[in-house]
Design an enzyme around this catalytic site. Structure first.
Site, PDB file in Angstrom:
ATOM      1  N   SER A 160       0.291   4.892   0.742  1.00 36.41           N
ATOM      2  CA  SER A 160      -0.170   4.261  -0.488  1.00 36.41           C
ATOM      3  C   SER A 160       1.013   3.892  -1.386  1.00 36.41           C
ATOM      4  CB  SER A 160      -1.172   5.178  -1.191  1.00 36.41           C
ATOM      5  OG  SER A 160      -1.848   4.494  -2.217  1.00 36.41           O
ATOM      6  N   ASP A 167      -8.517  -2.351   3.430  1.00 36.32           N
ATOM      7  CA  ASP A 167      -8.090  -1.142   2.738  1.00 36.32           C
ATOM      8  C   ASP A 167      -9.012  -0.871   1.551  1.00 36.32           C
ATOM      9  OD1 ASP A 167      -6.498   0.241   0.487  1.00 36.32           O
ATOM     10  OD2 ASP A 167      -5.271   0.624   2.260  1.00 36.32           O
ATOM     11  N   HIS A 197      -8.004   4.289   3.981  1.00 34.30           N
ATOM     12  CA  HIS A 197      -6.794   4.242   3.168  1.00 34.30           C
ATOM     13  C   HIS A 197      -5.974   5.476   3.502  1.00 34.30           C
ATOM     14  CE1 HIS A 197      -4.235   3.128  -0.189  1.00 34.30           C
ATOM     15  NE2 HIS A 197      -4.292   4.365  -0.645  1.00 34.30           N
TER      16      HIS A 197
END
Length: 421
Positions: free
Chosen positions: A173, A270, A338
């Protein structure tokens, strides 16, 4: 009767695998107390930290540095609130569970299990890139991500990092985005004999307009770069090629100028980007997308069509960087997820998602060690049966990945707040 017996045996085997997945390695926090003298501090002024688990055997001279994710802060309020959490202060940090790419189990992490594995804690709010501070009366915030990065790396050098034979800089991330910013300077720490590569997991944040045509994420990143003093961490070549330096905070612009072999791991849908960037609240004030965002199997055909457009933009942006010509690789699946490298169920497990019959762990290993070309691009949703489904067995045993709220939504000045269809 036979089918019932088979099902019982199957369920027993699956749960046995899940129990093994859950038996993670717990690694204590190392706090770099002397980093404060260098100004390398978290948002609240506390010293930074990391978690190190030593390698062994054939991996004793190899290193993975995994950069923690956790969104960003771009103004006084969001950074102040963040400073009262583990994402802004080491005072709230504890031990960390190592799984996925950080696992020390060869059955769970076949290529990197015996490497030195480091998890870098993220407490600056700007992808380890800011270098300034903020004062407002008695309130003080430190934006020292760049110094934190330097302090951790230099603390690891006498631990053996300086003698690395192989090294992989990775992250998830916001930590995945950080690898785009630090990949080249990371490689410059080592002699030419060291094999250095970089990987981003769920960090390819698109420079993209939301579904209403407004580019929320540009406004957010522009304010972030300015507020935290990030510009000096951006690629000089990239900055020189754009009229606005902040654009180089976007991976698709930065990647064009990275000279080190790079691997991009990302979902084509995502969930963090879809929820907060492509379909933020400001673009859907009436909540028409609520059901779709909560459970993608409830998306309407029109919503799926819009999401296919998002996927197309991601693939186009990736191809435009031409990073594959420099020894790059990628794994772009069609699972709504994610961060897939740190979670065991998605990295390497009995029911892990696959593309062209490859798990993520195998694809990354093939790329890093040069076993074969590793460019795996999934077909459009809903074609992949290996993607985890809502309410699936894996989610029942609470192995669902983290979804982070980016809070990037700003009011669209060009759009009226109307609930008309």
């Amino acid at each position: 009767m036979k089918s019932a017996v088979w099902m019982v045996l199957f369920m027993s085997a699956v749960f046995s695998s899940f129990q093994k997945i859950n038996s993670q390695l717990v690694v204590n926090l190392t706090v770099i107390h002397n980093a404060t003298s260098l100004g390398a501090v978290c948002l609240d002024g506390s010293p930074p930290g990391y978690h190190l688990h030593r390698g062994f055997g054939s991996g004793a001279q190899n290193w993975i540095l995994q950069m923690e994710g956790g969104a960003w802060c771009n103004d006084e309020l969001s950074c102040y609130l963040r400073s009262k959490t583990a994402y802004g202060s080491s005072l709230y940090m504890g031990s960390w569970n190592f799984s996925g790419i950080l696992s020390n189990d060869p059955n769970m992490n076949p290529d990197f299990y015996n490497w030195n594995r480091v998890f870098l804690r993220y407490c600056d709010g700007a992808s380890f890139a800011g270098n300034s501070e903020y004062r407002n009366g008695t309130k003080r915030l430190y934006f020292r991500g760049l110094r934190i990065w330097d302090a951790i790396v230099h603390d690891l050098f006498p631990e053996g990092l300086q003698h690395a034979e192989k090294a992989l800089l990775s992250g998830c991330s916001a930590g995945g985005l950080a690898t785009f910013l630090h990949c080249d300077n990371f490689s410059q720490l080592f002699p030419e004999t060291t094999i250095v590569k970089c990987m981003s997991d769920a960090g390819f944040f698109l420079d993209v307009k939301d579904k209403s045509g407004y580019n929320n994420i540009r406004h957010f990143f522009r304010s972030l770069v300015k507020f935290q003093g990030v510009e000096q961490s951006l690629s000089e070549k990239c900055v020189n090629s754009h009229h606005d330096p902040y654009l180089c905070f976007f991976p698709q612009h930065a990647l064009k100028h990275i000279r080190i072999p790079y691997f991009v791991l990302n979902s084509a849908y995502d969930v963090t980007q879809v929820d907060n960037i492509f379909v933020p609240l400001s673009s859907d004030p009436c909540g028409h997308w609520k059901n779709c965002k909560l459970n993608y199997t409830m998306c309407t055909p029109n919503e799926i069509n819009i999401l296919q457009g998002y996927r197309s933009q991601m693939l186009k942006a990736l191809r435009s960087t031409k990073f594959l010509e420099n020894g790059g690789g990628m794994f772009i699946n069609s699972c709504f997820s994610h961060c897939q490298s740190e979670e065991q169920y998605s990295w390497f497990a009995p029911l892990s998602p696959k593309v062209h019959n490859k798990t993520i762990a195998v694809a990354v290993g093939d790329w890093y060690f040069g076993r074969e070309v590793s460019v795996e691009v999934d077909c459009p949703y809903p074609c992949n049966p290996t993607c985890l489904k809502p309410n699936s067995l894996i989610q029942i045993v609470d192995l669902q990945g983290r979804a982070q709220n980016l809070n990037v939504t700003e009011k669209n000045p060009h759009k009226k707040n109307s609930c008309s269809h």
